[in-house]
Write an enzyme that holds these catalytic residues in place. Structure first.
Site, mmCIF file in Angstrom:
data_model
loop_
_atom_site.group_PDB
_atom_site.id
_atom_site.type_symbol
_atom_site.label_atom_id
_atom_site.label_comp_id
_atom_site.label_asym_id
_atom_site.label_seq_id
_atom_site.Cartn_x
_atom_site.Cartn_y
_atom_site.Cartn_z
ATOM 1 N N ASN A 151 0.795 -1.227 0.000
ATOM 2 C CA ASN A 151 0.000 0.000 0.000
ATOM 3 C C ASN A 151 0.827 1.276 0.000
ATOM 4 O O ASN A 151 0.353 2.317 -0.431
ATOM 5 C CB ASN A 151 -0.970 0.020 1.195
ATOM 6 N N GLN A 179 -4.667 -4.027 -2.201
ATOM 7 C CA GLN A 179 -4.211 -2.971 -3.113
ATOM 8 C C GLN A 179 -4.091 -3.463 -4.556
ATOM 9 O O GLN A 179 -3.982 -2.659 -5.481
ATOM 10 C CB GLN A 179 -2.866 -2.394 -2.644
ATOM 11 N N SER A 199 -10.951 -5.506 -0.238
ATOM 12 C CA SER A 199 -11.741 -4.483 0.447
ATOM 13 C C SER A 199 -12.479 -3.635 -0.576
ATOM 14 O O SER A 199 -11.907 -3.261 -1.610
ATOM 15 C CB SER A 199 -10.788 -3.601 1.256
ATOM 16 N N GLY A 200 -13.738 -3.305 -0.282
ATOM 17 C CA GLY A 200 -14.540 -2.535 -1.239
ATOM 18 C C GLY A 200 -14.114 -1.083 -1.382
ATOM 19 O O GLY A 200 -14.063 -0.548 -2.487
ATOM 20 N N HIS A 201 -13.742 -0.455 -0.233
ATOM 21 C CA HIS A 201 -13.560 1.000 -0.303
ATOM 22 C C HIS A 201 -12.300 1.436 -1.045
ATOM 23 O O HIS A 201 -12.103 2.621 -1.303
ATOM 24 C CB HIS A 201 -13.657 1.642 1.088
ATOM 25 N N THR A 236 -26.460 -10.472 10.109
ATOM 26 C CA THR A 236 -27.355 -10.215 8.966
ATOM 27 C C THR A 236 -26.570 -9.514 7.867
ATOM 28 O O THR A 236 -25.819 -8.569 8.136
ATOM 29 C CB THR A 236 -28.556 -9.355 9.428
ATOM 30 N N CYS A 324 -3.849 4.168 7.930
ATOM 31 C CA CYS A 324 -3.999 3.679 9.294
ATOM 32 C C CYS A 324 -2.891 4.200 10.188
ATOM 33 O O CYS A 324 -3.033 4.243 11.398
ATOM 34 C CB CYS A 324 -3.953 2.155 9.311
HETATM 35 N N1 PLP Z 1 -4.485 -4.493 3.616
HETATM 36 C C1 PLP Z 1 -3.936 -3.488 2.926
HETATM 37 C C2 PLP Z 1 -2.730 -3.741 2.068
HETATM 38 C C3 PLP Z 1 -4.496 -2.200 3.006
HETATM 39 O O1 PLP Z 1 -3.933 -1.191 2.320
HETATM 40 C C4 PLP Z 1 -5.618 -1.994 3.836
HETATM 41 C C5 PLP Z 1 -6.192 -0.646 4.012
HETATM 42 O O2 PLP Z 1 -5.496 0.356 3.997
HETATM 43 C C6 PLP Z 1 -6.169 -3.101 4.514
HETATM 44 C C7 PLP Z 1 -5.569 -4.333 4.385
HETATM 45 C C8 PLP Z 1 -7.358 -2.958 5.403
HETATM 46 O O3 PLP Z 1 -8.537 -2.753 4.651
HETATM 47 P P1 PLP Z 1 -9.887 -2.331 5.385
HETATM 48 O O4 PLP Z 1 -9.858 -0.853 5.519
HETATM 49 O O5 PLP Z 1 -10.984 -2.801 4.459
HETATM 50 O O6 PLP Z 1 -9.930 -3.044 6.674
#
Ligand code: PLP
Length: 383
Positions: A151, A179, A199-201, A236, A324
């Site tokens: 990432n 990613q 991950s969706g977002h 649910t 994060c």
């Molecule tokens: N793994 C990687 C490489 C990511 O970049 C991220 C989010 O930044 C995640 C996991 C975690 O994803 P989520 O926000 O859906 O928990």
């Protein structure tokens, strides 16, 4: 106020209008519970089945191998804990020093309760050494957990080769593909992964939906018990978001990764113009094998936190590392693992997305030149 330029798409992405429109009926009139036996619920269940089909096709998986979760962090933790539960007599795990916090924090917990974790090192370009991986395997190894793409620096890791090594040694292999999804074609069979998360977002759904792929035949113990998701993930179903991620999967398949040509064009143009106009620039990561949208770039003597703040005043959003960790003053664990000279070259991460334009890249480069020169002058005067 300048128009905002959002160059932080590895942190999160704007929800796609088409995705939102596909979701809206399920937030309004189609609010039935998919577990209900009347038509109002059964119709919703059918739509979930269709979404699962699209996600499965995106990964070249079977529908029954797809579990909807709340986020990739949940998927990562579920996959790791599942491997642990399936191998009660083994106590050793291999991962890398550049994984996402959801992996590394789980490893930390497992170490606290008696597991041994080998963190593969990376070279100064963030690459792992497959020989080190092979040498780290022992009779006690129960899991290899390695991400598909990083990432922060965008490195793409040799997942197919790692999958082969894991298979040959009869070790479970988990891949965090968050990613990579939407940027590189993914084939879970070819990659020989046992579990994989997305991950969706990061691919234009709202935040709050993830996927866990679990290979058919792999013993599976849920993290959240309950009857949904074929008894594999209680709770649910988050119907609108499941519909949203299904829609995105369909759109990625339709686009067939064409978008990446534009992302790469924009990223390469940005880096080229920055290097032509600013002295002492350092670009981190494996320049020959990176995500097409990511650039981890540093300017000698310019602190990334200062640069980020001034760019923000111009309406430009970039980051200093993973979202994060961005509130933590600690230097990035990824760059530390690359033995980066962070005192002199602290990078900003630029991550482009499908809504970015060439005009935005031009504005960004123009502002960046001004800001870097200004900060360098200020720093000189302070000395
Ligand atoms: N793994 C990687 C490489 C990511 O970049 C991220 C989010 O930044 C995640 C996991 C975690 O994803 P989520 O926000 O859906 O928990």
């Amino acid at each position: 106020m300048n128009k905002q330029i959002y160059f932080d798409n590895n942190a999160t992405t704007k929800c796609d209008e088409e995705v939102l429109n596909a979701m809206l009926p399920f937030l309004k009139e189609d609010y039935g519970n998919p577990s209900s036996i009347y038509e109002f619920g059964k119709d919703v269940k059918e739509k979930i089945t269709l979404a699962r089909k699209h996600v499965a096709k995106l990964l070249n998986a079977n529908e029954k191998e797809i579990i909807f979760t709340s986020c990739a962090s949940e998927s990562n933790v579920t996959a790791i804990m599942n491997a642990v539960k399936n191998n009660p007599n083994k106590k050793h795990i291999i991962t890398t020093s550049v994984e996402h916090a959801s992996i590394l924090e789980t490893m930390k917990y497992l170490e606290e309760i008696g597991y041994t974790v080998t963190y593969l090192s990376v070279d100064d370009r963030g690459r792992i050494d497959l020989e080190e991986l092979k040498k780290s395997i022992n009779d006690d190894t129960l899991l290899i957990a390695i991400m598909m793409a990083n990432n922060e620096i965008g490195n793409i890791y040799p997942i197919k080769e790692i999958g082969e090594i894991a298979k040959k040694n009869n070790i479970t292999f988990h891949c965090d593909a968050v990613q990579a999804i939407g940027k590189i074609p993914i084939d879970v069979k070819e990659m020989k992964v046992d579990t994989l998360s997305m991950s969706g977002h990061k691919i234009h759904t709202p935040k709050g939906i993830g996927i866990l792929y679990v290979r058919d035949g792999l013993p599976y113990v849920p993290l959240i018990f309950g009857h949904q998701e074929n008894n594999r993930r209680g709770g649910t179903e988050n119907v609108p978001y499941i519909i949203g991620i299904g829609k995105v999967a369909e759109m990625i398949l339709e686009d067939n990764y064409e978008i990446n040509k534009n992302l790469k064009y924009l990223r390469d143009k940005l880096e080229k113009e920055v290097k032509e106009n600013i002295e002492d620039v350092m670009i981190y990561g494996d320049l020959d094998n990176r995500l097409p949208n990511t650039s981890s770039i540093a300017f000698k003597g310019v602190k990334s936190e200062e640069l980020l703040l001034v760019l923000e005043s111009f309406g430009i959003c970039v980051s200093t590392g993973s979202a994060c960790n961005s509130m933590i003053a600690e230097p990035s664990h990824v760059l530390k693992a690359c033995h980066a000279d962070l005192e002199n070259y602290s990078p900003i991460r630029i991550s482009l997305g499908k809504y970015n334009t060439e005009e935005e890249v031009d504005i960004f480069v123009k502002n960046l030149i001004t800001v870097v020169n200004m900060l360098r002058r200020l720093n000189k005067n302070e000395k």
